[in-house]
Design a protein around this motif. Structure first.
Motif, mmCIF file in Angstrom:
data_model
loop_
_atom_site.group_PDB
_atom_site.id
_atom_site.type_symbol
_atom_site.label_atom_id
_atom_site.label_comp_id
_atom_site.label_asym_id
_atom_site.label_seq_id
_atom_site.Cartn_x
_atom_site.Cartn_y
_atom_site.Cartn_z
ATOM 1 N N THR A 132 0.832 -1.198 0.000
ATOM 2 C CA THR A 132 0.000 0.000 0.000
ATOM 3 C C THR A 132 0.867 1.248 0.000
ATOM 4 O O THR A 132 1.943 1.292 0.587
ATOM 5 N N ALA A 133 0.357 2.283 -0.644
ATOM 6 C CA ALA A 133 1.053 3.572 -0.675
ATOM 7 C C ALA A 133 1.030 4.223 0.698
ATOM 8 O O ALA A 133 1.950 4.972 1.060
ATOM 9 N N ASN A 134 0.004 3.939 1.499
ATOM 10 C CA ASN A 134 -0.110 4.547 2.837
ATOM 11 C C ASN A 134 1.046 4.125 3.741
ATOM 12 O O ASN A 134 1.592 4.938 4.477
ATOM 13 N N VAL A 135 1.406 2.854 3.693
ATOM 14 C CA VAL A 135 2.501 2.365 4.518
ATOM 15 C C VAL A 135 3.805 3.023 4.080
ATOM 16 O O VAL A 135 4.613 3.456 4.902
ATOM 17 N N LYS A 136 4.011 3.120 2.774
ATOM 18 C CA LYS A 136 5.223 3.735 2.240
ATOM 19 C C LYS A 136 5.319 5.194 2.675
ATOM 20 O O LYS A 136 6.363 5.641 3.152
ATOM 21 N N ALA A 139 6.107 5.437 6.399
ATOM 22 C CA ALA A 139 7.506 5.098 6.686
ATOM 23 C C ALA A 139 8.424 6.254 6.298
ATOM 24 O O ALA A 139 9.359 6.585 7.021
ATOM 25 N N GLN A 140 8.161 6.879 5.163
ATOM 26 C CA GLN A 140 8.990 7.999 4.728
ATOM 27 C C GLN A 140 8.840 9.197 5.665
ATOM 28 O O GLN A 140 9.818 9.860 5.996
ATOM 29 N N ASP A 141 7.611 9.459 6.135
ATOM 30 C CA ASP A 141 7.394 10.563 7.079
ATOM 31 C C ASP A 141 8.128 10.311 8.391
ATOM 32 O O ASP A 141 8.750 11.220 8.948
ATOM 33 N N THR A 165 8.161 -2.060 -3.460
ATOM 34 C CA THR A 165 6.760 -2.292 -3.818
ATOM 35 C C THR A 165 6.042 -3.128 -2.771
ATOM 36 O O THR A 165 4.834 -3.031 -2.630
ATOM 37 N N PHE A 166 6.787 -3.976 -2.031
ATOM 38 C CA PHE A 166 6.181 -4.797 -0.999
ATOM 39 C C PHE A 166 6.891 -4.544 0.320
ATOM 40 O O PHE A 166 8.081 -4.276 0.354
ATOM 41 N N TRP A 167 6.143 -4.675 1.384
ATOM 42 C CA TRP A 167 6.677 -4.468 2.724
ATOM 43 C C TRP A 167 6.443 -5.726 3.525
ATOM 44 O O TRP A 167 5.358 -6.280 3.513
#
Length: 178
Positions: A132-136, A139-141, A165-167
């Motif tokens: 998901t883009a939300n997890v990415k 994590a970046q924040d 692409t995967f976590w």
């Protein structure tokens, strides 16, 4: 005969009556490292796992976190240490089934734990993969709030996170990341 002559064949399991195992090609199996004909243990090594995944085989793990056979391995092996009495039990099972062709001592090239200096058994464990883009973004924040030394490493880590692409959310490293 060539190994390719065996592809799509099958073998009877030596100790489980009625169980048949497929003969599968694998690029990591070579004549340089033994006979070129090996068993596959999908839950105990990356190459075997890749072959099993490609052929949609189950990756049942018959060894627990402490290196002992589980109940799924059968009553003859349950609670036996894989590297100790488990080996002896398997040899006796093969002898009883008339399936042992040869027995000899062999020093296996197990990976060793750098802390305990003991052999390690590679085993599959449950993982949770998230795409998901939300997890990415989260994590970046969070990474932007972490004090990183040297500071130049932050951009490299942010770029790496952006390419993922995967976590995998894992709890198997109880000792932390070095």
């Amino acid at each position: 005969f060539s190994g390719t002559d065996l592809v799509d064949g099958s073998c009877a399991h030596p100790t489980i009556p009625g169980r048949v195992s497929p003969l599968l090609p694998a690029n990591h199996v070579t004549m340089a490292k033994g006979t070129g004909l090996v068993h596959t243990a999908p839950a105990h090594g990356m190459e075997d796992y890749s072959v099993a995944s490609h052929h949609q085989l189950p990756t049942d793990c018959l060894v627990d976190e402490s290196g002992f056979f589980t109940e799924a391995a059968g009553p003859e092996l349950k609670n036996k240490n894989v590297l100790e009495e488990g080996n002896e039990a398997v040899i006796k099972m093969l002898q009883a089934a008339g399936s042992l062709l040869k027995e000899e001592k062999y020093v296996h090239s197990y990976p060793y734990d750098w802390r305990t200096k003991k052999p390690m058994i590679i085993r599959a464990s449950k993982q949770w993969f998230v795409n998901t883009a939300n997890v990415k973004a989260a994590a970046q924040d969070v990474l932007k709030k972490v004090k990183v030394i040297p500071t130049s490493a932050v951009n490299r880590m942010l770029e790496m996170l952006d390419r993922r692409t995967f976590w995998c959310i894992s709890r198997q490293r109880c000792w932390g990341v070095p």
